[in-house]
Scaffold this motif. Structure first.
Motif, PDB file in Angstrom:
ATOM      1  N   LEU A  55     -19.603   7.832   6.568  1.00 43.77           N
ATOM      2  CA  LEU A  55     -18.498   8.350   7.374  1.00 43.77           C
ATOM      3  C   LEU A  55     -18.880   9.712   7.944  1.00 43.77           C
ATOM      4  CD1 LEU A  55     -15.453   7.630   5.011  1.00 43.77           C
ATOM      5  CD2 LEU A  55     -16.441   6.139   6.758  1.00 43.77           C
ATOM      6  N   GLU A  56     -18.472   9.963   9.170  1.00 43.54           N
ATOM      7  CA  GLU A  56     -18.737  11.250   9.806  1.00 43.54           C
ATOM      8  C   GLU A  56     -17.530  11.672  10.635  1.00 43.54           C
ATOM      9  OE1 GLU A  56     -21.987  13.466  12.755  1.00 43.54           O
ATOM     10  OE2 GLU A  56     -22.157  11.321  12.309  1.00 43.54           O
ATOM     11  N   ASN A  60     -12.529  17.332  16.605  1.00 45.16           N
ATOM     12  CA  ASN A  60     -12.403  18.765  16.352  1.00 45.16           C
ATOM     13  C   ASN A  60     -11.221  19.056  15.430  1.00 45.16           C
ATOM     14  OD1 ASN A  60     -10.341  18.165  18.056  1.00 45.16           O
ATOM     15  ND2 ASN A  60     -10.846  19.681  19.633  1.00 45.16           N
ATOM     16  N   GLN A  61     -10.823  18.023  14.677  1.00 43.79           N
ATOM     17  CA  GLN A  61      -9.759  18.166  13.697  1.00 43.79           C
ATOM     18  C   GLN A  61     -10.216  17.570  12.377  1.00 43.79           C
ATOM     19  OE1 GLN A  61      -6.891  16.063  16.390  1.00 43.79           O
ATOM     20  NE2 GLN A  61      -5.472  17.667  15.722  1.00 43.79           N
ATOM     21  N   ARG A  62      -9.608  17.998  11.295  1.00 42.44           N
ATOM     22  CA  ARG A  62      -9.938  17.451   9.987  1.00 42.44           C
ATOM     23  C   ARG A  62      -9.442  16.004   9.878  1.00 42.44           C
ATOM     24  NH1 ARG A  62     -11.625  19.452   5.334  1.00 42.44           N
ATOM     25  NH2 ARG A  62     -11.604  21.546   6.260  1.00 42.44           N
ATOM     26  N   ILE A  63     -10.264  15.151   9.279  1.00 39.36           N
ATOM     27  CA  ILE A  63      -9.905  13.761   9.024  1.00 39.36           C
ATOM     28  C   ILE A  63      -9.722  13.586   7.521  1.00 39.36           C
ATOM     29  CG2 ILE A  63     -10.696  11.376   9.119  1.00 39.36           C
ATOM     30  CD1 ILE A  63     -12.279  12.107  11.634  1.00 39.36           C
ATOM     31  N   THR A  64      -8.620  12.955   7.128  1.00 41.11           N
ATOM     32  CA  THR A  64      -8.354  12.700   5.716  1.00 41.11           C
ATOM     33  C   THR A  64      -8.269  11.191   5.486  1.00 41.11           C
ATOM     34  OG1 THR A  64      -7.116  14.769   5.492  1.00 41.11           O
ATOM     35  CG2 THR A  64      -6.784  13.108   3.792  1.00 41.11           C
ATOM     36  N   VAL A  65      -9.168  10.681   4.647  1.00 38.65           N
ATOM     37  CA  VAL A  65      -9.170   9.250   4.301  1.00 38.65           C
ATOM     38  C   VAL A  65      -8.224   9.041   3.127  1.00 38.65           C
ATOM     39  CG1 VAL A  65     -10.552   7.323   3.473  1.00 38.65           C
ATOM     40  CG2 VAL A  65     -11.524   8.924   5.147  1.00 38.65           C
ATOM     41  N   HIS A  66      -7.210   8.182   3.332  1.00 36.48           N
ATOM     42  CA  HIS A  66      -6.202   7.933   2.312  1.00 36.48           C
ATOM     43  C   HIS A  66      -6.444   6.625   1.558  1.00 36.48           C
ATOM     44  CE1 HIS A  66      -3.480  11.230   3.273  1.00 36.48           C
ATOM     45  NE2 HIS A  66      -3.677  10.984   4.549  1.00 36.48           N
ATOM     46  N   ILE A 126     -10.297  11.794   0.708  1.00 36.77           N
ATOM     47  CA  ILE A 126     -11.584  12.240   1.223  1.00 36.77           C
ATOM     48  C   ILE A 126     -11.335  13.020   2.507  1.00 36.77           C
ATOM     49  CG2 ILE A 126     -13.834  11.500   2.108  1.00 36.77           C
ATOM     50  CD1 ILE A 126     -13.405   8.919   0.399  1.00 36.77           C
ATOM     51  N   ASP A 127     -11.734  14.278   2.510  1.00 37.20           N
ATOM     52  CA  ASP A 127     -11.570  15.135   3.678  1.00 37.20           C
ATOM     53  C   ASP A 127     -12.898  15.281   4.416  1.00 37.20           C
ATOM     54  OD1 ASP A 127      -9.005  15.869   4.174  1.00 37.20           O
ATOM     55  OD2 ASP A 127      -9.048  17.709   2.993  1.00 37.20           O
ATOM     56  N   LEU A 128     -12.852  15.196   5.743  1.00 34.96           N
ATOM     57  CA  LEU A 128     -14.037  15.385   6.567  1.00 34.96           C
ATOM     58  C   LEU A 128     -13.723  16.379   7.680  1.00 34.96           C
ATOM     59  CD1 LEU A 128     -15.271  11.697   7.011  1.00 34.96           C
ATOM     60  CD2 LEU A 128     -16.324  13.457   5.594  1.00 34.96           C
ATOM     61  N   ALA A 129     -14.437  17.505   7.687  1.00 33.38           N
ATOM     62  CA  ALA A 129     -14.332  18.440   8.799  1.00 33.38           C
ATOM     63  C   ALA A 129     -15.170  17.925   9.966  1.00 33.38           C
ATOM     64  CB  ALA A 129     -14.816  19.823   8.365  1.00 33.38           C
ATOM     65  N   ASP A 130     -15.016  18.527  11.126  1.00 32.65           N
ATOM     66  CA  ASP A 130     -15.790  18.113  12.293  1.00 32.65           C
ATOM     67  C   ASP A 130     -17.289  18.239  11.999  1.00 32.65           C
ATOM     68  OD1 ASP A 130     -16.371  17.312  14.871  1.00 32.65           O
ATOM     69  OD2 ASP A 130     -16.271  19.346  15.675  1.00 32.65           O
ATOM     70  N   GLY A 131     -18.029  17.136  12.164  1.00 32.85           N
ATOM     71  CA  GLY A 131     -19.470  17.117  11.923  1.00 32.85           C
ATOM     72  C   GLY A 131     -19.862  16.884  10.482  1.00 32.85           C
ATOM     73  N   TYR A 155      -6.827   6.364   7.528  1.00 30.98           N
ATOM     74  CA  TYR A 155      -7.060   7.804   7.567  1.00 30.98           C
ATOM     75  C   TYR A 155      -6.006   8.497   8.423  1.00 30.98           C
ATOM     76  CZ  TYR A 155      -9.125   7.001  12.206  1.00 30.98           C
ATOM     77  OH  TYR A 155      -9.328   6.641  13.533  1.00 30.98           O
ATOM     78  N   GLU A 156      -5.988   9.814   8.300  1.00 24.77           N
ATOM     79  CA  GLU A 156      -5.023  10.624   9.036  1.00 24.77           C
ATOM     80  C   GLU A 156      -5.767  11.687   9.831  1.00 24.77           C
ATOM     81  OE1 GLU A 156      -1.206  13.619   8.187  1.00 24.77           O
ATOM     82  OE2 GLU A 156      -2.149  12.493   6.540  1.00 24.77           O
ATOM     83  N   ILE A 157      -5.345  11.896  11.068  1.00 22.91           N
ATOM     84  CA  ILE A 157      -5.907  12.960  11.894  1.00 22.91           C
ATOM     85  C   ILE A 157      -4.800  13.513  12.783  1.00 22.91           C
ATOM     86  CG2 ILE A 157      -6.736  11.274  13.602  1.00 22.91           C
ATOM     87  CD1 ILE A 157      -8.989  13.263  14.268  1.00 22.91           C
ATOM     88  N   GLY A 158      -4.609  14.802  12.764  1.00 30.92           N
ATOM     89  CA  GLY A 158      -3.578  15.430  13.579  1.00 30.92           C
ATOM     90  C   GLY A 158      -2.190  14.891  13.330  1.00 30.92           C
ATOM     91  N   GLY A 159      -1.915  14.501  12.086  1.00 31.03           N
ATOM     92  CA  GLY A 159      -0.597  13.977  11.745  1.00 31.03           C
ATOM     93  C   GLY A 159      -0.408  12.511  12.066  1.00 31.03           C
TER      94      GLY A 159
END
Length: 235
Positions: A55-56, A60-66, A126-131, A155-159
């Protein structure tokens, strides 16, 4: 990125009787065939299928895998047409394990190589920052049936809540099937119907690793040879 592996580093694959034509080149192969090729031809990983999913974060926002979950699950009879038997090698490295025989398979935590009775995403995310990158190692195992399925990541991104299917490596779903080596202690735990169903299973054809072969140029490969199904797990 996605990679597929066999059971705990091994790569035994079984084909259904209806897939005997597809399995022919693997059963007759002189050298150990590719696990990926056998799966693409319609084979089932024996006992367990291990997937490595990379996963990558590409936003430009944090991605959270739920959640990582099984989707499109279909139970099938255990195939016994032809087995390409290759032993496991190495130590399991899976982080999440899915008991496919459960009424609803969910990702369970793996602690020091042992699956525990605790859902992974009950207390984890699981949290993933940009890059940022991470690799998930998923193990799907069965003792009772065969299954075809897909895998999805929530996953969640930007709400926003979104779902990403894990891409297949072929046009086939993922497949895993219970092996037909059953000890008396295992059979004793089952219902009479399951004991009768599983205890009567035998493979029609078997090809297995029989040592190393050395070519004239000095290269080596695992040598395959046919085995007698009547002597394979007859108990």
């Amino acid at each position: 990125m996605l990679d597929i592996e066999g059971n705990d580093g091994g790569s035994s694959v079984v084909f259904p009787a209806r897939g005997v034509t597809a399995s022919r080149k693997f059963i007759d192969a002189e050298a150990q065939p590719s696990f990926r090729d056998m799966i693409a031809a319609g084979g089932f990983a024996v006992d367990a299928l291990q997937l490595r999913v990379s996963l990558e974060g590409l936003r430009n926002q944090r991605i959270t895998v739920h959640n990582v979950r099984v989707s499109g699950l279909r139970r099938e009879d255990i195939p016994t047409g032809a087995l390409v038997k290759i032993p496991g090698q190495g130590v399991p490295t899976n982080q999440m394990a899915f008991a496919m025989d459960a009424a609803k398979p969910v990702a369970h935590q793996v602690v020091e190589g042992v699956e525990v009775d605790r859902a992974f995403f009950d207390n984890e995310f699981i949290d993933l920052a940009d890059g940022e990158k991470t690799v998930l190692v998923l193990r799907f195992h069965t003792e009772l049936w065969a299954y075809a399925f897909d895998v999805a990541i929530d996953y969640e991104i930007g709400g926003r809540l979104l779902t990403q299917p894990v891409p297949r490596t072929t046009d086939q779903p993922y497949r895993v099937a219970a092996g037909v080596c059953f000890g008396d202690s295992f059979l004793a735990k089952l219902s009479s119907a399951d004991r009768q169903r599983l205890g009567s299973l035998r493979y029609n054809e078997i090809s297995e690793v029989a040592g190393m072969a050395v070519e004239a140029d000095g290269s080596q490969h695992y040598r395959m040879e046919r085995a007698d199904p009547a002597r394979h797990c007859a108990g």
